[in-house]
Design an enzyme around this catalytic site. Structure first.
Site, PDB file in Angstrom:
ATOM      1  N   PRO A 188       0.749  -1.569  -0.064  1.00 11.62           N
ATOM      2  CA  PRO A 188      -0.240   0.098   0.223  1.00 11.62           C
ATOM      3  C   PRO A 188       1.027   1.594   0.267  1.00 11.62           C
ATOM      4  CG  PRO A 188      -0.071  -1.212   2.236  1.00 11.62           C
ATOM      5  CD  PRO A 188       0.616  -2.287   1.750  1.00 11.62           C
ATOM      6  N   ASP A 193       6.040   2.633   2.187  1.00 10.21           N
ATOM      7  CA  ASP A 193       4.978   1.252   2.561  1.00 10.21           C
ATOM      8  C   ASP A 193       3.826   1.284   3.829  1.00 10.21           C
ATOM      9  OD1 ASP A 193       3.599  -1.288   2.703  1.00 10.21           O
ATOM     10  OD2 ASP A 193       5.393  -2.864   2.392  1.00 10.21           O
ATOM     11  N   HIS A 194       2.679   1.639   3.749  1.00 11.99           N
ATOM     12  CA  HIS A 194       1.826   1.994   5.025  1.00 11.99           C
ATOM     13  C   HIS A 194       1.495   0.945   5.968  1.00 11.99           C
ATOM     14  CE1 HIS A 194       0.025   4.929   7.437  1.00 11.99           C
ATOM     15  NE2 HIS A 194      -0.911   5.468   6.185  1.00 11.99           N
ATOM     16  N   ARG A 195       2.331  -0.099   5.565  1.00 11.25           N
ATOM     17  CA  ARG A 195       2.266  -1.567   6.616  1.00 11.25           C
ATOM     18  C   ARG A 195       3.602  -1.609   7.233  1.00 11.25           C
ATOM     19  NH1 ARG A 195       2.916  -6.290   2.292  1.00 11.25           N
ATOM     20  NH2 ARG A 195       4.536  -5.332   1.577  1.00 11.25           N
TER      21      ARG A 195
END
Length: 476
Positions: A271, A447-449
């Site tokens: 994401p 990466d929003h994770r």
């Protein structure tokens, strides 16, 4: 005896490679570690070296052929041996140790990825021997009592203008350009060093009405004769762009195929979040000029990219999450206390992202030298597969193309990528007044994770502060 050499895995479990050009012909005598061919993997162009000393009995693939790893590519006739055909190179043989490991040869050489290293006493690559018997367009006769591994297939040698049967001298990108433009390279006279055919030679021929490409080439397949450069087509006088054919198809393979697959996977797996920051880099540009005049940096190329790379490494100390990776199988976040800094480089074969190993441990001069060598090697097509693997963070400098900002896609397996926009003079508030300042926009995708918005914003702000006020680096 005949010895069949199979295409080895040239790195990172790659399954296939394309034969770009052969450096030898059938009948040639070769030595250990002599370059046999240039092959393109999904990551880089690699020189394939000979694991044996002997004669080239057969080339199993023509230039442009994509060969699966483990498939035969070349057969050798080894001197002083008899008894038929041996197992292909890479399979169990008399050189395997009793425990399945690798046993050194009598002269101290040991098997390498694509053959055997140079003899231990010199450590140098043996010089190529002169060809025996001309261009070698015909395979040598099979020794009595020896059966070939498979039915003999004709191996064609491209025509030449000098009667030697050798391929016109040029580089793989130039040959690809000639193929795309429908230029017959055998009709060209190279203007480069030692008669090398250059990109300009091909473009000049295409613009001035060069000889048509060989029958059956992709640019002519099903198309008939194309109109001369600068003239309209025969059907209704329709003019084409720069006198070229209306449509040219290029197979997606090699580096571009790998890049396309990786970008699609990254875009739909991680994401992405992208943030932008416009920075006054006037003081950094002034510092850059002072560094270039310093005697310690006279022989080192220092650029805005160099200073940005240093700022990234420093900013990661406060936000290490931007340098982590996601382990999908274990469902874990893996922290990495090292920075393998990737630099996106545009090359004739497409986008490549080699990386500087342990960039966090380098001072500015070391980092500048590594970056210069890395980009030069990438653009020359000599990047080793190992340099393309293991990256932890990437910088892409879109400013060199006159671009201010963008939304870069993450390199697979990495948590962040920073795009540097162009440095341009524009009005900006400085010390309470409007002044012309040198400005740059930074674009950070993450990466929003792995990285929360607060962490990504903090990292971007830290990089911006270091580029806005480089003296702040003294506090870290």
């Amino acid at each position: 005896m005949l010895k069949v050499f199979n295409l080895p895995d040239l790195g990172e479990g790659l399954t296939e490679s394309e034969i770009l050009t052969w450096k030898v012909a059938e009948g040639d005598q070769v030595t250990v570690n002599q370059v046999l061919a240039d092959v393109e993997t999904a990551k880089a162009v690699v020189e394939l070296s000979s694991p044996f000393e002997g004669a080239i009995a057969r080339l199993h693939a023509e230039p442009g052929t994509v060969v699966e790893v483990g498939a035969p590519i070349i057969s050798f006739e080894l001197p002083g041996e008899s008894g038929g055909e041996s197992p292909p190179a890479g399979e169990a043989s008399a050189q395997d140790g009793p425990d399945g490991g690798t046993q050194a040869l009598p002269d101290g050489r040991v098997p390498t990825l694509v053959g055997y290293g140079a003899a231990a006493d010199t450590g140098k690559r043996p010089a190529r021997r002169a060809k025996a018997g001309g261009a070698g367009t015909q395979a040598p006769p099979q020794p009595q009592g020896t059966a070939p591994s498979q039915p003999a297939l004709p191996v064609s040698t491209p025509p030449s203008t000098d009667g030697t049967g050798e391929r016109p001298r040029s580089t793989p990108p130039v040959r690809k350009l000639a193929k795309d433009l429908g230029v017959d390279m055998t009709a060209l006279t190279g203007t480069g060093r030692d008669g090398l055919i250059t990109r300009e030679d091909v473009q000049r021929a295409a613009a001035g009405g060069a000889s048509p490409a060989a029958p059956g080439s992709p640019s002519q397949a099903g198309a008939g004769t194309s109109p001369a450069a600068g003239q309209g087509s025969s059907s209704g006088g329709v003019r084409t762009l720069c006198g070229r054919e209306r449509e040219v198809r290029t197979a997606v393979q090699g580096v571009r195929k790998h890049t396309a697959a990786a970008m699609v996977s990254s875009a739909f797996t991680a994401p992405h979040v992208t943030e932008f920051l416009t920075v006054d880099v006037t003081e950094t540009m002034e510092l850059l000029e002072r560094i270039r005049r310093h005697r310690e940096f006279r022989d080192v190329r220092v650029t805005v990219l160099t200073l940005a790379a240093k700022a990234v490494c420093l900013a990661m100390e406060r936000t290490p999450e931007i340098n982590a990776r996601w382990d999908e199988q274990a469902q874990e976040i893996v922290g990495q206390h090292f920075v393998n800094l990737g630099i996106a480089a545009a090359t004739p074969r497409g986008l490549m992202v080699p990386n500087v190993k342990d960039a966090q441990a380098m001072d500015l001069k070391e980092l500048a030298g590594e970056l210069a060598e890395l980009t030069e090697t990438a653009r020359a097509g000599r990047t080793a597969p190992a340099a393309m693997s293991g990256g932890t963070f990437t910088i892409t400098n879109v400013g060199v193309f006159g671009v201010d900002a963008g939304t870069p896609i993450l390199n697979p397996g990495e948590a962040g990528i920073l795009a540097l926009g162009q440095v341009r003079r524009q009005p900006w508030e400085h010390q309470g007044q409007i002044a012309l300042r040198q400005m740059m926009t930074l674009s950070l995708s993450f990466d929003h994770r792995l990285v929360d918005g607060e962490q990504g914003s903090r990292f971007l702000a830290d990089v911006g502060q270091l580029l806005s006020d480089p003296a702040m680096a003294m506090l870290r």
